[in-house]
Motif scaffolding. Structure first.
Motif, PDB file in Angstrom:
ATOM      1  N   ALA A 193      40.319  45.437  27.732  1.00 47.41           N
ATOM      2  CA  ALA A 193      41.596  44.859  28.155  1.00 47.41           C
ATOM      3  C   ALA A 193      41.821  45.101  29.645  1.00 47.41           C
ATOM      4  CB  ALA A 193      42.736  45.444  27.337  1.00 47.41           C
ATOM      5  N   ALA A 194      41.475  46.296  30.122  1.00 42.36           N
ATOM      6  CA  ALA A 194      41.627  46.613  31.543  1.00 42.36           C
ATOM      7  C   ALA A 194      40.701  45.745  32.387  1.00 42.36           C
ATOM      8  CB  ALA A 194      41.330  48.094  31.779  1.00 42.36           C
ATOM      9  N   ALA A 195      39.467  45.533  31.905  1.00 38.06           N
ATOM     10  CA  ALA A 195      38.519  44.695  32.641  1.00 38.06           C
ATOM     11  C   ALA A 195      39.030  43.261  32.737  1.00 38.06           C
ATOM     12  CB  ALA A 195      37.153  44.731  31.958  1.00 38.06           C
ATOM     13  N   ARG A 196      39.546  42.747  31.631  1.00 38.67           N
ATOM     14  CA  ARG A 196      40.081  41.370  31.660  1.00 38.67           C
ATOM     15  C   ARG A 196      41.272  41.279  32.607  1.00 38.67           C
ATOM     16  NH1 ARG A 196      39.226  41.928  25.966  1.00 38.67           N
ATOM     17  NH2 ARG A 196      41.465  42.291  25.654  1.00 38.67           N
ATOM     18  N   GLU A 197      42.119  42.297  32.598  1.00 35.55           N
ATOM     19  CA  GLU A 197      43.284  42.295  33.494  1.00 35.55           C
ATOM     20  C   GLU A 197      42.841  42.338  34.955  1.00 35.55           C
ATOM     21  OE1 GLU A 197      47.356  44.930  34.276  1.00 35.55           O
ATOM     22  OE2 GLU A 197      46.175  45.227  32.458  1.00 35.55           O
ATOM     23  N   ASP A 198      41.738  43.027  35.220  1.00 38.00           N
ATOM     24  CA  ASP A 198      41.210  43.096  36.582  1.00 38.00           C
ATOM     25  C   ASP A 198      40.471  41.826  36.987  1.00 38.00           C
ATOM     26  OD1 ASP A 198      42.142  45.536  37.515  1.00 38.00           O
ATOM     27  OD2 ASP A 198      40.433  46.674  36.710  1.00 38.00           O
ATOM     28  N   GLY A 199      40.287  40.906  36.049  1.00 37.83           N
ATOM     29  CA  GLY A 199      39.586  39.663  36.358  1.00 37.83           C
ATOM     30  C   GLY A 199      38.085  39.755  36.280  1.00 37.83           C
ATOM     31  N   VAL A 200      37.564  40.757  35.561  1.00 38.47           N
ATOM     32  CA  VAL A 200      36.113  40.932  35.437  1.00 38.47           C
ATOM     33  C   VAL A 200      35.570  39.971  34.393  1.00 38.47           C
ATOM     34  CG1 VAL A 200      34.285  42.545  34.776  1.00 38.47           C
ATOM     35  CG2 VAL A 200      36.234  43.347  36.139  1.00 38.47           C
ATOM     36  N   ARG A 201      34.573  39.175  34.776  1.00 35.80           N
ATOM     37  CA  ARG A 201      33.946  38.233  33.852  1.00 35.80           C
ATOM     38  C   ARG A 201      32.442  38.455  33.740  1.00 35.80           C
ATOM     39  NH1 ARG A 201      36.896  32.335  34.113  1.00 35.80           N
ATOM     40  NH2 ARG A 201      39.038  33.081  33.942  1.00 35.80           N
ATOM     41  N   ASP A 202      31.924  39.373  34.514  1.00 38.72           N
ATOM     42  CA  ASP A 202      30.499  39.660  34.469  1.00 38.72           C
ATOM     43  C   ASP A 202      30.318  41.144  34.735  1.00 38.72           C
ATOM     44  OD1 ASP A 202      27.815  39.273  34.213  1.00 38.72           O
ATOM     45  OD2 ASP A 202      27.548  38.071  36.032  1.00 38.72           O
TER      46      ASP A 202
END
Length: 229
Positions: A193-202
């Motif tokens: 969830a934190a990665a998605r919030e940070d905009g991480v896609r790879d």
């Protein structure tokens, strides 16, 4: 990162501990990730998995390149928003050769590609999440990635994950118990969830000041951004 494991129940005579530590499987030197003059960076995050070869390249030079110690956050690629496929593609011989050259140029141990790659890194991610909770995520992750890409071991196999844990003094019984807990599952979900919030896609990815820098090459741009800030 190598403090005694508070959850370890083993003793020097415990047969299970001896079996893991002295396994004949290849095991790399679990040198610490950090360097003496590095400081813990506030707000700099490093997201990674174990099935991505770039995670190995990046973690080997992470702190030396950034000059700070980022927060290490293991995350499941499938849990990202529209995740990119793992690279290189399994049949991409040229990309594999290029990675081998990069490894040689950096004077790392020779690349040994895991026979079962791409492997299922779910257990390794759970173990890294458990290790994160007891302050050993850097040591475990480095040991695990070296097992895979310098030792040619399958991180989808329980024994390989246990070897990585043993390298940073996590008892196998404690590790196997820990990975199956609701706390670990919840922590891994929060990481995604934190990665998605940070905009991480790879993966791997370094987040600095709201910017996302992807892959091993992204470390250099992240270091520039850190210096500018």
């Amino acid at each position: 990162m190598t403090d005694p494991d508070p959850m370890s129940t083993g003793t020097p005579g415990d047969p299970s501990a001896v079996r893991v530590v002295h396994s004949p499987a290849p095991q790399a030197d679990p040198a610490p990730v950090d360097v003496e003059d590095a400081e813990l960076a506030d707000g700099v995050r490093f997201y990674y998995d174990f099935a991505t070869p770039d995670s190995y390249l990046a973690i080997e030079r992470l702190v030396h390149t950034l000059g700070v110690v980022p927060e290490l956050i293991p995350v499941r690629r499938a849990d990202l928003h529209e995740p990119a496929p793992v690279r290189p593609a399994p049949g991409d011989v040229a990309a594999r050769s290029a990675m081998a050259e990069t490894v040689a140029d950096r004077h790392l141990q020779p690349l040994r590609w895991p026979a079962g790659w791409p492997f299922d890194d779910t257990l390794a991610l759970q173990a890294a999440t458990y290790a994160r909770g007891i302050g050993k995520v850097a040591a475990f992750s480095l040991a695990a990635l070296r097992q895979a890409y310098a030792g040619g071991a399958d991180l989808g196999a329980e024994q390989t994950v246990l070897l990585a844990g043993a390298a940073c003094e996590i008892h196998p019984r404690a590790l196997l118990t820990g990975v199956g807990t609701k706390n670990v599952a919840a922590a891994l979900a929060r990481a995604a969830a934190a990665a998605r919030e940070d905009g991480v896609r790879d993966l791997p990815a370094v987040v600095v000041g709201g910017e996302v820098f992807v892959g091993d090459p992204g470390l250099d741009a992240a270091a520039v951004a850190l210096a500018a800030s």
